[in-house]
Design an enzyme around this catalytic site. Structure first.
Site, PDB file in Angstrom:
ATOM      1  N   HIS A 250      -5.982  34.087   9.963  1.00 32.77           N
ATOM      2  CA  HIS A 250      -6.695  35.217  10.580  1.00 32.77           C
ATOM      3  C   HIS A 250      -8.210  35.181  10.407  1.00 32.77           C
ATOM      4  CE1 HIS A 250      -3.634  37.623  12.422  1.00 32.77           C
ATOM      5  NE2 HIS A 250      -2.873  37.594  11.339  1.00 32.77           N
ATOM      6  N   ASP A 276      -1.410  32.356  14.060  1.00 32.92           N
ATOM      7  CA  ASP A 276      -2.325  33.448  13.722  1.00 32.92           C
ATOM      8  C   ASP A 276      -3.584  32.922  13.039  1.00 32.92           C
ATOM      9  OD1 ASP A 276      -0.620  35.211  14.889  1.00 32.92           O
ATOM     10  OD2 ASP A 276      -0.413  36.536  13.161  1.00 32.92           O
ATOM     11  N   ASN A 308       1.633  35.071  17.274  1.00 33.80           N
ATOM     12  CA  ASN A 308       1.539  36.156  18.248  1.00 33.80           C
ATOM     13  C   ASN A 308       0.090  36.520  18.577  1.00 33.80           C
ATOM     14  OD1 ASN A 308       1.565  37.299  15.476  1.00 33.80           O
ATOM     15  ND2 ASN A 308       1.291  39.242  16.526  1.00 33.80           N
ATOM     16  N   HIS A 309      -0.863  36.111  17.727  1.00 38.35           N
ATOM     17  CA  HIS A 309      -2.272  36.399  18.003  1.00 38.35           C
ATOM     18  C   HIS A 309      -2.924  35.338  18.886  1.00 38.35           C
ATOM     19  CE1 HIS A 309      -3.505  39.976  15.575  1.00 38.35           C
ATOM     20  NE2 HIS A 309      -2.306  39.750  15.072  1.00 38.35           N
ATOM     21  N   HIS A 357       6.575  31.116  13.833  1.00 39.75           N
ATOM     22  CA  HIS A 357       5.658  32.163  13.369  1.00 39.75           C
ATOM     23  C   HIS A 357       6.379  33.457  13.038  1.00 39.75           C
ATOM     24  CE1 HIS A 357       2.058  34.503  12.799  1.00 39.75           C
ATOM     25  NE2 HIS A 357       2.559  35.417  13.616  1.00 39.75           N
ATOM     26  N   HIS A 432       3.715  35.799   9.689  1.00 40.15           N
ATOM     27  CA  HIS A 432       3.737  37.041  10.466  1.00 40.15           C
ATOM     28  C   HIS A 432       3.724  38.320   9.638  1.00 40.15           C
ATOM     29  CE1 HIS A 432       4.136  39.222  14.149  1.00 40.15           C
ATOM     30  NE2 HIS A 432       5.420  39.541  14.019  1.00 40.15           N
TER      31      HIS A 432
END
Length: 515
Positions: A250, A276, A308-309, A357, A432
């Protein structure tokens, strides 16, 4: 992107499910409980050491970058032509010798399964790793290397990158095809090693800059080059150990540098990242660019899955879009999105560890379902791809229930047991969700969550973790201590492994083995 395109993206975003809750677990369950649990335990973690405490010889940062070392051969992608050729030539009766680590001080101490089980609940010990044995002690019985029946994997449609080249790796612009009619900049040649050095220098710098150390044309060329590599490799990667598995990062770029300090800069270790890479953190651009460059430099030893990002709608909400707009331009964001749409989705390590993920899907019946996911593709609002990136394990009565994130499902222990039995897997490894210790087991160690962003968002005192899988399929964990930005800068300033030591890091002596 013009103004009309922006309005179209906004209208599409409005139709997407609500993300008012935190989407990186826990919705309520994990994040809020972490605040109460971790808020009173800051001092209790001081006795836990990480591998970054290990000292190394100090080097000044070089003005002219030497070339990075070649990767270990033949790579860990079991479907790569090099692996297949190697095992066609070898006698099936030959056994591999136990390798020695090039950096013994950085290797986690391996514990027996019984010892690990007793120590798993004592996280405040001085050890930075806790070994488990979720996988079978023997390799799966197969007549050939994993993935040898996947014919399309050996058809490399992209450019051939010189893995064994000793000098600097230069990719001419003529080798980078541009398939996007809306390319934001002219494609330029890439000096991969020099660009990696520039980015790592930023990681060790005490000053943060609004500008990116790479030009827009260079960023575009990196995205174009890595996209071809993603599309030339399978949607379902089949890898051979040893490999280090990394969860969410992130945009916490300084923590990514700390992670490489601890586990070894490529190619000293093989890596599989679970997605991510962007959003939330302040340096998503540096984070994703360094990972893309390592993928270009070591395409058979460095692997990135989709999270998912890595999606247009999510990056519009959680920060990456704004960072691209502020530091580059909106067209650069569009170029990244086009590249994210080409990322592989899942991986199987040694035929026994399923890596993804998010989690499982009621639409997943066979591994071919993943292999047949077309790319490039956006993440749909529902269905197989959405579930693989969004679903979570949970203690629920029903096998499948609606996810409190507002997207996808949660699945219970019964679903996990059935999935493992059907596909002859021993472990599901996913990311996740932020977890207190950087890793967390579920359902009698048949599922493990790995989260690699310590001190997540500067709000949670969680540790980061990396799961190492050795050639015997023994899993262990290396932990990254949560630090604030000031402490991270002080640590990196004192680091003994910066500068030329990074580029002189030898390839992994653990030769990758097909199983």
């Amino acid at each position: 992107m013009g103004q009309g395109s922006s309005k179209h993206a906004d209208s599409k975003l409005d139709s997407y499910p609500s993300f008012s809750r935190s989407d990186t677990q826990g919705s309520i369950k994990s994040l809020k409980s972490l605040k109460t649990v971790l808020g009173k335990g800051k001092d209790s973690n001081h006795d836990r050491r990480t591998s970054t405490d290990t000292t190394h010889s100090r080097h000044r940062y070089p003005e002219t970058p030497p070339s990075l070392p070649p990767p270990p051969s033949p790579g860990i992608l079991a479907t790569s032509p090099a692996v297949l050729q190697k095992h066609q030539q070898e006698d099936s009766g030959n056994s591999s010798q136990s390798p020695t680590s090039p950096h013994p001080s950085n290797q986690p101490a391996m514990l027996s399964p019984s010892t690990a089980a007793s120590q798993h609940h004592h996280h405040h010990s001085s050890s930075s790793s806790y070994a488990v044995s979720p996988t079978s002690p023997t390799s799966p019985t197969s007549s050939g290397p994993i993935g040898s029946n996947f014919d399309s994997a050996s058809e490399h449609n992209g450019p051939v990158y010189p893995q064994d080249q000793q000098g600097p790796v230069i990719i001419p612009n003529s080798a980078i095809s541009s398939t996007d009619p809306d390319d934001p900049e002219t494609v330029v040649s890439l000096n991969v090693d020099e660009m990696i050095q520039r980015l790592i220098h930023v990681g060790y710098s005490r000053k943060s800059s609004k500008s990116v150390c790479l030009k827009n044309a260079e960023i575009t060329s990196i995205c174009m080059a890595v996209r071809e590599i993603f599309l030339s490799q399978p949607t379902l990667l089949e890898l051979t150990p040893p490999v280090k598995i990394v969860g969410d990062v992130h945009g916490q770029y300084s923590d990514l540098i700390r992670l490489f300090e601890m586990c070894g800069f490529p190619p000293s270790s093989n890596y599989l990242f679970l997605g991510d890479y962007v959003d939330r953190g302040k340096q998503s651009l540096e984070t994703i660019l360094l990972l893309f460059l390592y993928k270009i430099r070591y395409p058979e030893n460095f692997f990135l899955l989709r999270g998912n990002h890595e999606c247009a709608n999510i990056t519009r909400v959680y920060g990456f879009y704004d960072e691209c707009k502020r530091r580059c331009n909106i067209k650069i964001w569009k170029t990244f999105i086009n590249t994210f749409n080409c990322l592989p989705i899942a991986s199987v390590v040694a035929g026994k560890i399923f890596c993804v993920h998010g989690g499982l899907s009621p639409s997943l019946s066979h591994m071919d379902d993943i292999r047949e996911i077309p790319r490039p593709t956006d993440v749909p609002d529902y269905g197989l791809l959405n579930d693989l990136l969004w679903s979570d394990p949970a203690d629920t009565e029903n096998d499948w229930e609606d996810n409190e994130r507002g997207v996808s499902f949660v699945f219970n222990k019964n679903v996990i047991r059935q999935f493992l039995a059907k596909h002859d897997f021993d472990l599901i490894c996913r990311a996740h969700m932020v977890v207190e210790d950087g890793y967390e087991f579920f359902n009698d160690r048949t599922l493990c969550t790995v989260f690699s962003a310590p001190n997540y968002c500067g709000e949670f005192d969680n540790w980061g973790a990396v799961m190492s899988v050795n050639s015997e399929l023994l899993c262990s964990f290396e932990l990254i201590k949560p630090l604030d930005q000031a402490a991270i800068r002080r640590e990196l300033k004192k680091s003994k492994r910066s500068g030329m030591a990074i580029y002189q890091s030898p390839p992994a002596e653990q030769v990758t083995q097909s199983v």
